[in-house]
Design an enzyme around this catalytic site. Structure first.
Site, PDB file in Angstrom:
ATOM      1  N   LEU A  36       0.810  -1.213   0.000  1.00  0.00           N
ATOM      2  CA  LEU A  36       0.000   0.000   0.000  1.00  0.00           C
ATOM      3  C   LEU A  36       0.847   1.268   0.000  1.00  0.00           C
ATOM      4  O   LEU A  36       0.417   2.315  -0.472  1.00  0.00           O
ATOM      5  CB  LEU A  36      -0.929   0.011   1.215  1.00  0.00           C
ATOM      6  CG  LEU A  36      -1.998  -1.101   1.258  1.00  0.00           C
ATOM      7  CD1 LEU A  36      -2.768  -1.023   2.566  1.00  0.00           C
ATOM      8  CD2 LEU A  36      -2.935  -0.957   0.072  1.00  0.00           C
ATOM      9  N   GLY A  37       2.039   1.189   0.557  1.00  0.00           N
ATOM     10  CA  GLY A  37       2.881   2.377   0.610  1.00  0.00           C
ATOM     11  C   GLY A  37       4.057   2.169   1.526  1.00  0.00           C
ATOM     12  O   GLY A  37       4.194   1.127   2.182  1.00  0.00           O
ATOM     13  N   ALA A  38       4.918   3.177   1.593  1.00  0.00           N
ATOM     14  CA  ALA A  38       6.097   3.129   2.458  1.00  0.00           C
ATOM     15  C   ALA A  38       6.364   4.520   2.996  1.00  0.00           C
ATOM     16  O   ALA A  38       6.058   5.524   2.355  1.00  0.00           O
ATOM     17  CB  ALA A  38       7.314   2.604   1.692  1.00  0.00           C
ATOM     18  N   GLY A  39       6.910   4.576   4.200  1.00  0.00           N
ATOM     19  CA  GLY A  39       7.225   5.849   4.819  1.00  0.00           C
ATOM     20  C   GLY A  39       8.517   5.776   5.596  1.00  0.00           C
ATOM     21  O   GLY A  39       9.267   4.797   5.509  1.00  0.00           O
ATOM     22  N   GLY A  40       8.763   6.808   6.400  1.00  0.00           N
ATOM     23  CA  GLY A  40      10.014   6.866   7.134  1.00  0.00           C
ATOM     24  C   GLY A  40      10.148   5.819   8.215  1.00  0.00           C
ATOM     25  O   GLY A  40      11.254   5.503   8.644  1.00  0.00           O
ATOM     26  N   MET A  41       9.027   5.248   8.656  1.00  0.00           N
ATOM     27  CA  MET A  41       9.089   4.285   9.764  1.00  0.00           C
ATOM     28  C   MET A  41       8.861   2.851   9.330  1.00  0.00           C
ATOM     29  O   MET A  41       9.145   1.929  10.088  1.00  0.00           O
ATOM     30  CB  MET A  41       8.063   4.672  10.829  1.00  0.00           C
ATOM     31  CG  MET A  41       8.452   5.925  11.585  1.00  0.00           C
ATOM     32  SD  MET A  41       7.069   6.602  12.527  1.00  0.00           S
ATOM     33  CE  MET A  41       6.093   7.341  11.218  1.00  0.00           C
ATOM     34  N   GLY A  42       8.333   2.644   8.133  1.00  0.00           N
ATOM     35  CA  GLY A  42       8.096   1.278   7.723  1.00  0.00           C
ATOM     36  C   GLY A  42       7.342   1.175   6.412  1.00  0.00           C
ATOM     37  O   GLY A  42       7.119   2.176   5.721  1.00  0.00           O
ATOM     38  N   ASP A  76       1.629  13.034  13.200  1.00  0.00           N
ATOM     39  CA  ASP A  76       1.849  13.033  11.750  1.00  0.00           C
ATOM     40  C   ASP A  76       0.510  13.022  11.015  1.00  0.00           C
ATOM     41  O   ASP A  76       0.323  12.279  10.056  1.00  0.00           O
ATOM     42  CB  ASP A  76       2.691  11.822  11.333  1.00  0.00           C
ATOM     43  CG  ASP A  76       3.248  11.978   9.908  1.00  0.00           C
ATOM     44  OD1 ASP A  76       3.306  13.128   9.404  1.00  0.00           O
ATOM     45  OD2 ASP A  76       3.627  10.958   9.311  1.00  0.00           O
TER      46      ASP A  76
END
Length: 711
Positions: free
Chosen positions: A20-26, A136
């Site tokens: 679904l997606g990716a970010g700075g934490m996982g 956030d």
């Protein structure tokens, strides 16, 4: 988003179907349980997995996140903080996120914006009640489901901030997304609390209404500067939502409403109309002027830009912004008001201020014949002062004066004209709106003129500030109450007070609402003692609902959606609670009676009793538990004020004490001042807290300011 070869086939027994997606934490995956339920599974990056402290905090945050089960959040289904890579699974919310929707379809129409505002406020209320801060909130974390908006991705960011290693340096990320972060997340990240999420609500709503954030800039570091010190761009926000957004985007966390207060603004299906006086802050028709670049910015631009691009977390230092949360250019100061004069003759000062309030760059105080006087928040410069009564006081009564409200660069106060007319005492009272910066009278409205007129004083219960203006007693005998519009002082509506011959009625305010509290009286003691509490419809002035209570009671505030009332006389043995929505009345006994000499104040969900000796006791109003008891060492303290972590109170001489809000432990004290003169006997005046700057009235018409972090 296609799966990659390195993505796992399953996590915690849940089959992975998509990325679904990716970010700075996982990384977030779409997964399916054995029963077919679709889940969103967030797997933490490996660098966090190697940190034992992170795992401990992650476990704590997951436990808190499980408590959030509101209609506008995605509930936690499963989690494992001890896995090789910690993960957390929440219910999958089908639909596009807010950012994707706006990019594809444009801004939301006003009805959906109101739905979004209510959904965000309710979701954050549930998150904050669980002891969490999202940190956030942004369009990508708001899902537009068929049955309303849902807030996702909470409960992790708070854990990552406390990793033992320097996570910011390693990942180039911060706990937040700059266009939607609050000023304190840049300048004082260790002090971030629920108010930061409220600021983000305002930014998200602006994006949803216009397609851009209120502080957007091509440069990340310029965006951060605008968040901390810039004026928001609000052109395109529907007028009915401007007040809501402006309140959210207040720079000072203490000035922002709570999520409960935001819901109260929306509860009746309308928001107060925007006021003409707000135009200098946000113009609906013309763009706000750009701020001149400060001289310090140019030489620092290179280093700041690198820091912003690497970590996007800035600690700004300049003549106008300092580390922490202080008014621009602040420095410790103390000052005394100039004499306002009466008929060009000096007055005889002999008392303290009764109340001060802050707006923009001004601290405005009133009391001791002073209608209002202005100190600069930054350095204490006293630039103007006005008397309560501009003519000689023929009756010799003396006029205290008080600040009714201060917001959007305006201060609302009252004036009087006490004189003898045909051998009869005559009183003429006005409510006035002043420009806080200059002292200019923007409007003045007569509320009472006659021998029996009532003083529109909030301390006496004869006036209360609401978002639309000032509700005050009205008429030659004070037998009416009326709403004076904030923009022009015009009477919006007016009604007679109920049963003025048998009831004493007071105007009270809580969570942005106005209440009429009427206490029955009679020469026959057996027929006295009842109290009625009515919530006023601010659109019409008529009661929405009325609750009758036994005994003489008064409102001291609201917490958890319930009004808190206490007896007006005698020892306090119980607390009366009225649910503001259902009107259900609950009576809760206090763990121990509090004497009549104690002064109650409701602060951040705690009922605090202060005594002349300096003793302070804190109770939980919902169940009457005593939370703590402490000796502040402050004699005759005035009403305290509280930050997210501390309670502050001061004596008439300005002796100050800071108490840990959780335990009551005295963490710091500051000696009183002798340069303000000696005031008449009494309690200290209420304090004013603007971020980390505390303003303490003391002595005779005097104030000093201190950085609470330096105590």
């Amino acid at each position: 988003m296609a799966l990659r070869e390195t993505d796992p086939a399953e996590v915690g027994g849940y089959a992975i179907e998509d990325r679904l997606g990716a970010g700075g934490m996982g990384v977030v995956y779409l997964a399916r349980s054995a029963s077919g339920r679709r889940l969103a599974v967030k797997v933490v990056h490996a660098q966090y997995a190697d940190d034992d402290e992170f795992r401990t905090r992650f476990r704590r945050e997951v436990a808190a996140a499980r408590q959030v089960s509101g209609a506008f959040t995605a509930p936690v289904v499963d989690a494992d903080a001890d896995a090789a890579r910690p993960w957390m699974a929440t219910l999958y919310i089908p639909g596009a996120d807010l950012g994707t929707h706006v990019r594809r379809h444009g801004p939301l129409p006003p009805p959906r914006l109101r739905e979004l505002a209510a959904g965000l406020a309710e979701a954050l209320r549930d998150i904050h009640r669980a002891g969490m801060v999202h940190r956030d909130l942004k369009p990508a974390n708001v899902m537009l489901a068929e049955d309303g908006p849902r807030v996702i991705d909470f409960g992790i960011s708070r854990a990552t901030e406390f990793a033992a290693s320097d996570v910011l340096t390693q990942t180039g990320r911060v706990m937040g997304t700059p266009p939607f972060m609050s000023p304190e997340q840049f300048s004082s990240p260790q002090d971030v609390g629920p108010a930061a999420d409220v600021f983000s609500v305002g930014s998200v709503l602006v994006y949803a209404a216009t397609g851009h954030g209120p502080f957007d800039s091509p440069s990340p570091y310029e965006t951060a500067l605008r968040v901390v010190d810039g004026t928001p761009e609000l052109d395109g926000v529907p007028p009915e939502l401007l007040l809501f957004v402006r309140l959210c985007l207040e720079k000072s966390p203490a000035a922002r409403p709570t999520t409960g207060e935001l819901l109260a603004l929306l509860r009746d299906g309308r928001l107060p109309e925007p006021r003409a006086g707000d135009a200098p802050t946000v113009s609906q028709n013309t763009p706000p002027p750009r701020r001149r670049r400060r001289p310090w910015l140019a030489p620092a631009a290179g280093a700041l830009a690198l820091a912003a691009l690497a970590a996007l977390t800035l600690t700004l230092t300049s003549d106008e912004a300092r580390p922490g949360n202080l008014p621009a250019g602040w420095q410790p100061w103390r000052g005394k008001s100039k004499d306002p004069g009466v008929d060009k003759e000096p007055t005889t000062p002999d008392g303290p201020f009764t109340r001060c309030a802050a707006t923009r760059t001004s601290l405005v105080c009133a009391g001791d014949d002073v209608m209002a006087t202005r100190f600069a928040l930054a350095d204490g410069r006293n630039t103007w002062a006005r008397p309560v009564d501009a003519t000689a006081d023929e009756l010799g009564l003396g006029d205290q004066g008080t600040v009714l409200a201060a917001r959007h660069g305006r201060v609302f106060v009252y004036g009087s004209d006490d004189r003898t007319v045909r051998d009869e005492n005559h009183y003429r009272y006005t409510v006035q709106a002043l420009d806080a910066g200059t002292g200019e009278v923007l409007w003045s409205t007569v509320t009472g003129d006659g021998p029996e007129a009532s003083e529109p004083n909030s301390e006496l219960g004869y006036a209360v500030a609401v978002p639309d203006g000032i509700v005050a007693v009205h008429g030659p005998k004070g037998q009416q109450y009326a709403l004076l519009g904030a923009d022009d002082g015009e009477v919006r509506w007016k009604h007679p007070l109920p049963d003025p011959d048998t009831r004493i009625c007071l105007l009270r305010g809580a969570a942005g609402q106005a209440y009429l509290v009427c206490q029955k009286w009679s020469f026959d003691d057996e027929d006295a003692g009842g109290t009625s509490v009515a919530q006023l419809d601010l659109a019409t002035g008529r009661p929405r609902w009325t609750v009758d209570l036994d005994g003489e009671m008064d409102i001291v505030g609201q917490t958890g959606g319930r009004l808190v009332l206490l007896p007006t006389a005698g020892a306090h043995r119980a607390v009366t609670l009225i649910d503001a929505d259902s009107h259900i009345v609950t009576t809760v006994g206090l763990a121990e009676p509090q004497p009549e000499a104690s002064t109650p104040t409701l602060l951040r969900g705690r009922l605090c009793y202060t005594r002349p000796s300096g003793s302070v006791r804190a109770f939980a109003p919902e169940d009457g538990r005593r939370l703590w008891e402490s000796n502040s060492t402050v004699e005759s303290p005035g009403p305290p004020v509280a930050s997210a972590t501390h309670l502050y109170l001061a004596s008439p001489s300005g002796r100050l004490a800071a108490l840990d809000l959780r335990t009551g432990r005295v963490t710091a004290t500051l000696q009183g001042r002798d340069d303000g003169g000696t005031a008449e006997a009494g309690a200290g005046a209420p304090l004013t807290l603007v971020g980390d700057a505390l303003y303490v009235p003391y002595g005779i018409r005097s104030v000093y300011s201190v950085d609470v972090r330096a105590l």
